[in-house]
Design a protein around this motif. Structure first.
Motif, PDB file in Angstrom:
ATOM      1  N   ILE A  39      10.551 -13.404 -13.912  1.00 36.76           N
ATOM      2  CA  ILE A  39       9.960 -14.651 -14.236  1.00 36.76           C
ATOM      3  C   ILE A  39      11.527 -15.258 -14.195  1.00 36.76           C
ATOM      4  N   TYR A  40      12.624 -14.867 -14.709  1.00 40.30           N
ATOM      5  CA  TYR A  40      13.641 -15.438 -14.568  1.00 40.30           C
ATOM      6  C   TYR A  40      14.195 -16.026 -13.535  1.00 40.30           C
ATOM      7  N   ASN A  41      14.186 -15.080 -12.544  1.00 44.19           N
ATOM      8  CA  ASN A  41      14.636 -15.218 -11.139  1.00 44.19           C
ATOM      9  C   ASN A  41      13.532 -16.067 -10.327  1.00 44.19           C
ATOM     10  N   MET A  42      12.562 -16.471 -10.757  1.00 36.19           N
ATOM     11  CA  MET A  42      11.568 -17.069 -10.048  1.00 36.19           C
ATOM     12  C   MET A  42      11.667 -18.556 -10.625  1.00 36.19           C
ATOM     13  N   THR A  43      12.110 -18.648 -11.939  1.00 35.34           N
ATOM     14  CA  THR A  43      12.040 -20.140 -12.298  1.00 35.34           C
ATOM     15  C   THR A  43      13.548 -20.506 -12.581  1.00 35.34           C
ATOM     16  N   ALA A  44      14.395 -19.685 -12.831  1.00 33.50           N
ATOM     17  CA  ALA A  44      15.882 -20.183 -12.844  1.00 33.50           C
ATOM     18  C   ALA A  44      16.257 -20.952 -14.099  1.00 33.50           C
ATOM     19  N   ASN A  45      15.282 -20.521 -15.154  1.00 36.45           N
ATOM     20  CA  ASN A  45      15.315 -21.261 -16.497  1.00 36.45           C
ATOM     21  C   ASN A  45      14.897 -20.244 -17.514  1.00 36.45           C
ATOM     22  N   HIS A  46      15.914 -20.016 -18.420  1.00 37.75           N
ATOM     23  CA  HIS A  46      15.857 -19.133 -19.390  1.00 37.75           C
ATOM     24  C   HIS A  46      14.731 -19.399 -20.336  1.00 37.75           C
TER      25      HIS A  46
END
Lengths: 195, 159
Positions: A39-46
């Motif tokens: 998810i993080y690598n798809m959203t770039a938002n923690h």
């Protein structure tokens, strides 16, 4: 409990279906880091990744009685995660801010990192923080479907066949998306070098 | 110099070093438990039942042989109905009371057709499907026709 010592997924799923919430905690322990990274690598938002992680596991918990074991639990929960994240990113649109996790200091000891900085590549000229920023910006320029494939294949090291199962698309489509995404990323990273 | 495919993959693999703060997953699990408890308290029993039902419906898979069985049932039904062994849509008249009231009410008979004897159009109770065809006389053509039956044989200027 180490991941190696955990019971197999089938057992944990059956126990969860029988109402053993502790078994679901073990599934969380086993899969949450991978799902979070996806998810993080798809959203770039923690923060977005954190919210989505909780929602994905909540959905998995609610639906686990309907899980019949036709695919592995790994494929099943990854499919839930990818679909929910794609929907989220599409709703979010282009207006968002990156909120990146810290880069582990061990990266500087990574052989691949050393190789890359030793050769004449764009990353030779940037520091670590800038490299991270540029990589994420380049990733965010891809469509969310291409980003999902790049994340699963290049970052998480999944085979094409597994990605195809998770996304419900033919393997050839996975390969073509990867090819196209790599061309785009190469172009974006080249642009950075020229800046 | 542009990154080649191999270099790009190496670069992307470095993203694995982007990690949430230590202890993040334990805290997230606690938050997950907290949310689950809150949700359980919020949801009524009916909602919980509905969710379980919906989940069961969505996860239901029709067995492959069910399509074959459905087709076989259709062919069997079509054969039975087509052969006339069991005609499901045939109307039968069991008693005289099922006849149209116009046939049994002499007043209606007179009003519609003068001295026309309607009973001859229902010669047998066993063949109720016979539909009478009225042939008006050549001298009095019908002016108003409802359902194929003449309402009046009188010229319109006479009322």
């Amino acid at each position: 409990m180490d991941d190696q010592n955990l019971p197999d997924d089938e057992t944990l799923v059956r126990r969860t279906q029988d109402g053993d919430t502790r078994a679901f905690d073990l599934l969380w322990q086993k899969y949450s880091p991978r799902i979070y990274a996806l998810i993080y690598n798809m959203t770039a938002n923690h923060d977005d990744a954190n919210d989505l992680l909780l929602e994905i596991f909540a959905k998995a918990y609610r639906s686990i009685n309907g899980f019949r074991g036709k695919s592995s639990f790994y494929t099943w929960i990854h499919a839930i995660a990818v679909n929910m994240t794609i929907n989220f990113v599409k709703k979010r649109g282009r207006r968002f801010q990156m909120s990146l996790d810290d880069l582990d200091a061990n990266v500087q000891n990574d052989k691949e990192f050393i190789d890359l900085t030793a050769t004449n590549t764009p990353i030779r000229e940037v520091d670590l923080a800038e490299l991270q920023q540029r990589l994420n910006e380049a990733m965010m320029k891809l469509s969310v479907e291409h980003r999902a494939v790049v994340t699963m294949f290049d970052i998480q090291g999944m085979p094409h066949a597994e990605i195809a199962k998770i996304l419900g698309i033919p393997e050839a489509t996975v390969r073509s998306r990867l090819f196209y995404a790599h061309r785009q990323l190469q172009n974006y990273l080249e642009e950075f070098r020229k800046k | 110099m542009m990154l080649d495919d191999q270099q790009l993959r190496k670069l992307l693999r470095l993203k694995r070093y982007e990690q949430p703060p230590p202890g993040y997953f334990e805290r997230a699990l606690e938050e997950f438990h907290r949310r689950q408890r809150t949700e359980l308290l919020r949801r009524s029993g009916i909602q919980a039942w509905f969710e379980r039902f919906a989940s069961g419906v969505w996860s239901f898979r029709v067995p492959t042989y069910a399509y074959g069985a459905a087709f076989a049932a259709f062919v069997l039904a079509a054969t039975i109905i087509g052969s006339g062994v069991w005609p499901p849509f045939t109307q039968t008249v069991d008693t005289a009371s099922d006849l149209p009231s116009v046939a049994t009410n002499p007043g209606n008979r007179l009003a519609l057709s003068g001295n026309l004897d309607w009973s001859k159009f229902y010669p047998s109770l066993a063949s109720p499907r016979v539909v009478p065809t009225l042939r008006p006389s050549q001298t009095a053509l019908p002016r108003y026709v409802l359902d194929g039956r003449p309402v009046s044989y009188k010229a319109s200027f006479s009322f």
